[in-house]
Design a protein around this motif. Structure first.
Motif, PDB file in Angstrom:
ATOM      1  N   ALA A  58       0.835  -1.214   0.000  1.00 32.57           N
ATOM      2  CA  ALA A  58       0.000   0.000   0.000  1.00 32.57           C
ATOM      3  C   ALA A  58       0.867   1.260   0.000  1.00 32.57           C
ATOM      4  N   ARG A  59       1.941   1.255   0.792  1.00 29.52           N
ATOM      5  CA  ARG A  59       2.840   2.414   0.824  1.00 29.52           C
ATOM      6  C   ARG A  59       3.545   2.601  -0.517  1.00 29.52           C
ATOM      7  N   LEU A  60       3.979   1.488  -1.127  1.00 31.29           N
ATOM      8  CA  LEU A  60       4.634   1.567  -2.430  1.00 31.29           C
ATOM      9  C   LEU A  60       3.668   2.109  -3.478  1.00 31.29           C
ATOM     10  N   GLU A  61       2.446   1.608  -3.482  1.00 39.07           N
ATOM     11  CA  GLU A  61       1.440   2.103  -4.426  1.00 39.07           C
ATOM     12  C   GLU A  61       1.181   3.590  -4.213  1.00 39.07           C
ATOM     13  N   SER A  62       1.158   4.008  -2.971  1.00 39.71           N
ATOM     14  CA  SER A  62       0.943   5.420  -2.663  1.00 39.71           C
ATOM     15  C   SER A  62       2.093   6.281  -3.180  1.00 39.71           C
ATOM     16  N   ARG A  63       3.328   5.835  -2.942  1.00 40.64           N
ATOM     17  CA  ARG A  63       4.487   6.589  -3.430  1.00 40.64           C
ATOM     18  C   ARG A  63       4.516   6.670  -4.950  1.00 40.64           C
ATOM     19  N   LEU A  64       4.134   5.570  -5.599  1.00 38.13           N
ATOM     20  CA  LEU A  64       4.140   5.531  -7.058  1.00 38.13           C
ATOM     21  C   LEU A  64       2.887   6.168  -7.661  1.00 38.13           C
ATOM     22  N   VAL A 107       0.058   4.676  -8.137  1.00 38.22           N
ATOM     23  CA  VAL A 107      -0.492   3.721  -9.104  1.00 38.22           C
ATOM     24  C   VAL A 107      -0.874   2.438  -8.369  1.00 38.22           C
ATOM     25  N   ARG A 108      -1.909   1.794  -8.832  1.00 36.78           N
ATOM     26  CA  ARG A 108      -2.313   0.505  -8.273  1.00 36.78           C
ATOM     27  C   ARG A 108      -1.501  -0.588  -8.973  1.00 36.78           C
ATOM     28  N   LEU A 109      -0.818  -1.424  -8.190  1.00 35.27           N
ATOM     29  CA  LEU A 109       0.040  -2.465  -8.746  1.00 35.27           C
ATOM     30  C   LEU A 109      -0.677  -3.809  -8.867  1.00 35.27           C
ATOM     31  N   PHE A 110      -1.627  -4.062  -7.969  1.00 36.57           N
ATOM     32  CA  PHE A 110      -2.361  -5.326  -7.955  1.00 36.57           C
ATOM     33  C   PHE A 110      -3.859  -5.082  -7.954  1.00 36.57           C
ATOM     34  N   ASN A 111      -4.583  -5.967  -8.625  1.00 36.49           N
ATOM     35  CA  ASN A 111      -6.025  -6.076  -8.439  1.00 36.49           C
ATOM     36  C   ASN A 111      -6.199  -7.180  -7.416  1.00 36.49           C
ATOM     37  N   ARG A 112      -6.905  -6.871  -6.321  1.00 36.50           N
ATOM     38  CA  ARG A 112      -7.050  -7.832  -5.245  1.00 36.50           C
ATOM     39  C   ARG A 112      -8.513  -8.163  -5.013  1.00 36.50           C
ATOM     40  N   THR A 113      -8.778  -9.419  -4.777  1.00 38.12           N
ATOM     41  CA  THR A 113     -10.056  -9.859  -4.233  1.00 38.12           C
ATOM     42  C   THR A 113      -9.707 -10.803  -3.090  1.00 38.12           C
ATOM     43  N   THR A 114     -10.705 -11.311  -2.402  1.00 41.61           N
ATOM     44  CA  THR A 114     -10.412 -12.238  -1.308  1.00 41.61           C
ATOM     45  C   THR A 114      -9.848 -13.549  -1.822  1.00 41.61           C
ATOM     46  N   ARG A 115     -10.061 -13.839  -3.103  1.00 39.62           N
ATOM     47  CA  ARG A 115      -9.607 -15.122  -3.653  1.00 39.62           C
ATOM     48  C   ARG A 115      -8.532 -15.001  -4.724  1.00 39.62           C
ATOM     49  N   ARG A 116      -8.251 -13.787  -5.160  1.00 39.48           N
ATOM     50  CA  ARG A 116      -7.354 -13.656  -6.310  1.00 39.48           C
ATOM     51  C   ARG A 116      -6.487 -12.404  -6.195  1.00 39.48           C
ATOM     52  N   LEU A 117      -5.258 -12.536  -6.642  1.00 39.74           N
ATOM     53  CA  LEU A 117      -4.320 -11.422  -6.696  1.00 39.74           C
ATOM     54  C   LEU A 117      -3.721 -11.415  -8.095  1.00 39.74           C
ATOM     55  N   ALA A 118      -3.836 -10.298  -8.783  1.00 37.17           N
ATOM     56  CA  ALA A 118      -3.305 -10.207 -10.150  1.00 37.17           C
ATOM     57  C   ALA A 118      -2.671  -8.845 -10.353  1.00 37.17           C
TER      58      ALA A 118
END
Length: 92
Positions: free
Chosen positions: A41-47, A49-60
């Motif tokens: 979350a901190r890395l995404e904030s610094r950049l 940009v969203r790096l991952f799409n997250r759900t409870t069952r999937r990370l992409a």
């Protein structure tokens, strides 16, 4: 002047990407899943940009995340190569 702050979280990001989950990355890095999540979350904030799409069952990876991963692994490979060359030349 370059700040090492900008590099924080890259190792976590690469590990999450390669492990496929926050939990697996946490186990590999001997951290909690919460610490991994906060680091991303901190890395995404610094950049900014969203790096991952997250759900409870999937990370992409997002498209931006995939591009950032390629950049990170390329830079890390170059650093490894540089250190390998440096070690060899010091031992000669």
């Amino acid at each position: 002047m370059f700040s090492s702050e900008r590099l924080k979280g890259i190792d976590v990001f690469v590990c999450v990407t390669e492990a496929g989950s926050f939990k697996a990355a946490a186990e590999r890095l001997n951290l909690s899943a919460s610490a991994i999540s906060k680091g991303i979350a901190r890395l995404e904030s610094r950049l900014d940009v969203r790096l991952f799409n997250r759900t409870t069952r999937r990370l992409a990876l997002t498209d931006a995340g995939a591009a950032f991963y390629r950049t990170c692994t390329g830079v890390l490979a170059e650093l490894e190569e540089h250190f390998d060359v440096r070690i060899v030349t010091q031992n000669v």
